[in-house]
Design a protein around this motif. Sequence first.
Motif, mmCIF file in Angstrom:
data_model
loop_
_atom_site.group_PDB
_atom_site.id
_atom_site.type_symbol
_atom_site.label_atom_id
_atom_site.label_comp_id
_atom_site.label_asym_id
_atom_site.label_seq_id
_atom_site.Cartn_x
_atom_site.Cartn_y
_atom_site.Cartn_z
ATOM 1 N N GLY A 151 -63.346 -42.198 0.860
ATOM 2 C CA GLY A 151 -62.074 -41.874 0.421
ATOM 3 C C GLY A 151 -61.675 -40.640 -0.247
ATOM 4 N N GLY A 205 -57.307 -40.370 2.732
ATOM 5 C CA GLY A 205 -57.003 -41.782 2.940
ATOM 6 C C GLY A 205 -57.124 -42.368 4.046
ATOM 7 N N ARG A 240 -54.508 -50.301 4.142
ATOM 8 C CA ARG A 240 -53.836 -49.084 3.979
ATOM 9 C C ARG A 240 -54.536 -48.484 2.659
ATOM 10 N NH1 ARG A 240 -48.951 -47.921 6.382
ATOM 11 N NH2 ARG A 240 -48.276 -47.066 4.632
ATOM 12 N N THR A 241 -55.682 -48.207 2.780
ATOM 13 C CA THR A 241 -56.296 -47.697 1.309
ATOM 14 C C THR A 241 -55.716 -46.581 1.048
ATOM 15 O OG1 THR A 241 -58.224 -46.654 2.718
ATOM 16 C CG2 THR A 241 -58.460 -48.981 2.083
ATOM 17 N N ASP A 242 -55.912 -46.184 -0.346
ATOM 18 C CA ASP A 242 -55.420 -45.412 -1.116
ATOM 19 C C ASP A 242 -56.405 -43.986 -1.055
ATOM 20 O OD1 ASP A 242 -53.025 -46.467 -1.892
ATOM 21 O OD2 ASP A 242 -54.127 -47.071 -3.691
ATOM 22 N N ARG A 243 -55.815 -42.964 -1.210
ATOM 23 C CA ARG A 243 -56.778 -41.818 -1.111
ATOM 24 C C ARG A 243 -57.702 -41.942 -2.250
ATOM 25 N NH1 ARG A 243 -57.510 -36.655 0.439
ATOM 26 N NH2 ARG A 243 -55.577 -36.700 1.925
ATOM 27 N N ASN A 282 -44.007 -49.925 -5.495
ATOM 28 C CA ASN A 282 -43.887 -48.957 -4.080
ATOM 29 C C ASN A 282 -42.820 -49.366 -3.509
ATOM 30 O OD1 ASN A 282 -44.768 -51.162 -3.068
ATOM 31 N ND2 ASN A 282 -46.391 -49.930 -1.761
ATOM 32 N N TYR A 323 -50.401 -53.816 -3.419
ATOM 33 C CA TYR A 323 -50.561 -52.593 -3.656
ATOM 34 C C TYR A 323 -51.304 -52.572 -4.852
ATOM 35 C CZ TYR A 323 -49.463 -47.485 -4.172
ATOM 36 O OH TYR A 323 -49.539 -46.162 -4.272
ATOM 37 N N LYS A 324 -52.394 -51.763 -4.858
ATOM 38 C CA LYS A 324 -53.238 -51.530 -6.119
ATOM 39 C C LYS A 324 -53.708 -52.750 -6.815
ATOM 40 C CE LYS A 324 -51.864 -46.769 -6.714
ATOM 41 N NZ LYS A 324 -51.308 -45.831 -7.723
ATOM 42 N N ARG A 344 -57.497 -52.793 -7.931
ATOM 43 C CA ARG A 344 -57.747 -51.975 -9.002
ATOM 44 C C ARG A 344 -57.107 -52.314 -10.241
ATOM 45 N NH1 ARG A 344 -55.669 -46.240 -6.920
ATOM 46 N NH2 ARG A 344 -56.308 -45.772 -9.142
ATOM 47 N N ALA A 398 -59.730 -44.940 -8.431
ATOM 48 C CA ALA A 398 -59.891 -45.273 -7.047
ATOM 49 C C ALA A 398 -61.218 -45.250 -6.504
ATOM 50 C CB ALA A 398 -58.952 -44.295 -6.184
#
Length: 265
Positions: free
Chosen positions: A10, A14, A52-55, A172, A209-210, A213, A252
């Motif tokens: 990653g 992303g 949909r993983t984040d960068r 988001n 979303y997130k 983390r 991340a």
Amino acid sequence: RYLIFFQYIGTKYGAVKVPPHQLEKKGVQDHLEDALRRLRPLNPVSLSISSRTDRGVHALSNSAHFDFQRKNDKPPFTEEILVEALNFHLKAEQIVTRAYRVPDDFHARFRALSRTYVYRIALGVSQPAQLPLGERDMCWNLRHRELDVEAMREAAAMLVGTHDFSSFRAVNSDMPFRNPVKTLDVASIQPGREIPFWELTFQSKSFLYKQVRRMTGALVAVGQGRISLTKLKDILESRDSLAYPHNVVAPARGLFLTRVDYRES
């Protein structure tokens, strides 16, 4: 229709497509769709990614589905040939690991039974150079060696089950459309290997979303004594993203999507 599984680092990109003005920073979806176009399908190329993983977030096994119609009434690609062909056109980015023919109504995102994430934490690493070369940007390195792991496990047990996880999601554009009630099936903390590592595993049908983390950051804060178990319970029960403490979200780079599971049939 095909379901494919693929992996990626990653820190390079992303999962999903990037806006046209950022094409020098292609996402995994861009690379895969470019490779599919080189196979010259009759139909327009459109990849639907399950997660949909984040960068900065890595994947050992993400998945996606797409439709592919060959020219001149040629038979469909076999699963093995499709994997080889995609990786050939991906060149240096040979990331496709498996492919399956699936029914026409199959959807990679909505048919997933569960997703498993593992967050990796390295302890007692004061400088990045002290990490093995292959581990840099692949874990959250904490300077201190001490974490109250038993308190973290007790805190993780509080998160397991069906809850409104609004406090653990970041704001988001999808926020009004996503149900914040999720069932977390697994939240475990196990020792890693080699240098002192801890691996936090989370499994659920889907995540906000997130969310992972944020849960990781909160559990580490419990382990460091910065958040009490009572405070964590208050955060969870407040159902408010603004109740989540500032500067606690885990970075991340330590997060891996490790599995997306479907029914064998």
